[in-house]
Design a protein around this motif. Structure first.
Motif: not given
Length: 424
Positions: A65-71, A372-373
């Protein structure tokens, strides 16, 4: 993310059900602990197993999820910055404030803990309740300056993902996203669409996991209550109070920006902010507060051509309290576990807290809390297991998060507008 998907995810993350599970779980653990070892040990093992399964289900979604959201976030932010001068200045303000917010959280929470420490008896009882968290890996993960510098660039990005080396993985993803902004539009759109699809699928999966969160949180809270006793309640209240204080510090900084950079008088800004702050407190939603923020900006004299650009961007891309409060949570987890943080751990946490704020946008509080955390904790070499307990009380800090975000959104809008005025 479609409105239907948002509704499913938000409904699944009902904070009050999770909070009730926390309270009941701790209370049940305290009662079973008082009944004797014959009941306590088997009950704790079963409760810990149930909570552990739920926690693993939550953790497995974090990295995709964080990879997809950051891109998606970086490409979207680059598009917005290229769309005009006001948008570019707004995003520059966002980056500066978010970075300073992370640094503030990393400095403020240790200071608060030194002035308002948890009573030692309560702290020891809590650590006994968290005895299942393995601190050995944490102690071994504290890097030297050279180790930290060498670890920033991963030699194998897949290995970094598998080994939870979150900081190098995130930096690689950020560089990849910036590279995507430089390729031709058709291929860029294809890649962004691919990552947005992953994002939506992961959010649906997290929605499913959060739907059963009361069961998992009950199991973890039961084990905590059995180990820590009634002291667990005091520790939770102590945590909530200090994290909210950090958020209020960021809110106060919003007033400082309004006075120093937007050129408004304190009385005028405070009066104009009453309606949007009231909506923020009652709804815990920056998006729901947007109409009231637009009204406040106009009452303060911000031209519509500026407020109509900066405020929607702020709602979409800017969570001023996030880095500070997220960093504060990570530092508090270390405090709970009796871990003395090295300077490089704090530096890694501040860097990750700044970056993590870019993918937390437009996510419900329960989801953004984890996505986030958890990366901040991993970057600092801290266990993420205590976060599964703390997510249950996020309802209260989330009020301060939204209050501070709304206040800072309007203040930065004024600062951007004043800079854009050639007569000022």
């Amino acid at each position: 993310m479609t409105e239907t998907t948002k509704t499913r995810v938000i409904g699944a993350g009902n904070g009050w059900r999770i909070l009730a599970a926390l309270v009941v779980g701790i209370a049940a653990g305290v009662l079973v602990s008082a009944s004797g070892d014959g009941w306590r040990d088997p009950a704790v093992r079963w409760a810990g197993a149930i909570g552990g399964i739920w926690l693993d289900a939550l953790k497995v979604t974090v990295i995709p999820l964080i990879v997809a959201l950051l891109v998606s976030g970086i490409v979207g932010g680059a598009r917005a910055a290229a769309g005009g001068g006001v948008a570019g200045r707004s995003i520059l303000w966002f980056v500066v404030v978010l970075t300073l917010s992370a640094a503030f959280g990393g400095l403020a929470m240790p200071a608060l803990l030194s002035f308002f420490p948890l009573p030692e008896q309560s702290a020891e009882a809590l650590r006994a309740g968290l005895a299942g968290v393995d601190k050995a890996a944490t102690a071994a993960s504290v890097p030297t300056a050279l180790d930290f510098a060498r670890s920033i660039v991963p030699s194998n990005v897949l290995a970094a993902a598998v080994n939870d080396q979150i900081l190098p993985l995130t930096l690689f993803t950020a560089a990849f996203a910036l590279a995507v902004t430089r390729i031709d539009k058709p291929r860029r759109d294809d890649l962004v669409g691919f990552f947005q699809g992953i994002e939506q699928a992961m959010l649906v999966m997290i929605g499913w996991v959060l739907w059963i969160a009361p069961v998992g949180v009950f199991g973890l809270a039961f084990a905590l209550g059995a180990g820590a006793g009634a002291a667990a309640f005091g520790a939770i209240l102590h945590y909530v109070a200090l994290v909210m204080l950090v958020g209020l510090g960021v809110t106060a900084a919003g007033y400082g920006i309004a006075i120093l950079f937007a050129g408004w008088r304190l009385r005028d800004f405070a009066r104009a902010m009453v309606p949007p702050q009231a909506v923020a407190i009652s709804t815990q939603s920056s998006l729901a507060s947007l109409p009231a923020m637009v009204g406040a900006a106009r009452r303060l004299g911000v031209p519509e051509t500026n407020s109509d650009v900066t405020l929607p961007l702020a709602v979409a891309l800017f969570r001023a309290t996030g880095p500070a409060m997220n960093m504060a949570v990570a530092v508090y987890v270390a405090y709970w576990l009796g871990i003395d943080l090295a300077p490089w751990q704090l530096f890694a946490g501040i860097a990750m807290a700044s970056i993590a704020s870019y993918w937390a946008v437009s996510l419900p509080g329960s989801i953004s809390f984890v996505t986030s955390i958890a990366p901040i904790a991993l970057a600092m070499g801290l266990p993420v297991e205590p976060l599964a307990i703390l997510i249950a009380v996020e309802t209260f800090p989330d009020i301060v998060r939204t209050l501070g975000n709304v206040t800072m959104d309007v203040a930065v809008t004024g600062a951007v507008s004043r800079k854009a005025d050639p007569q000022d």
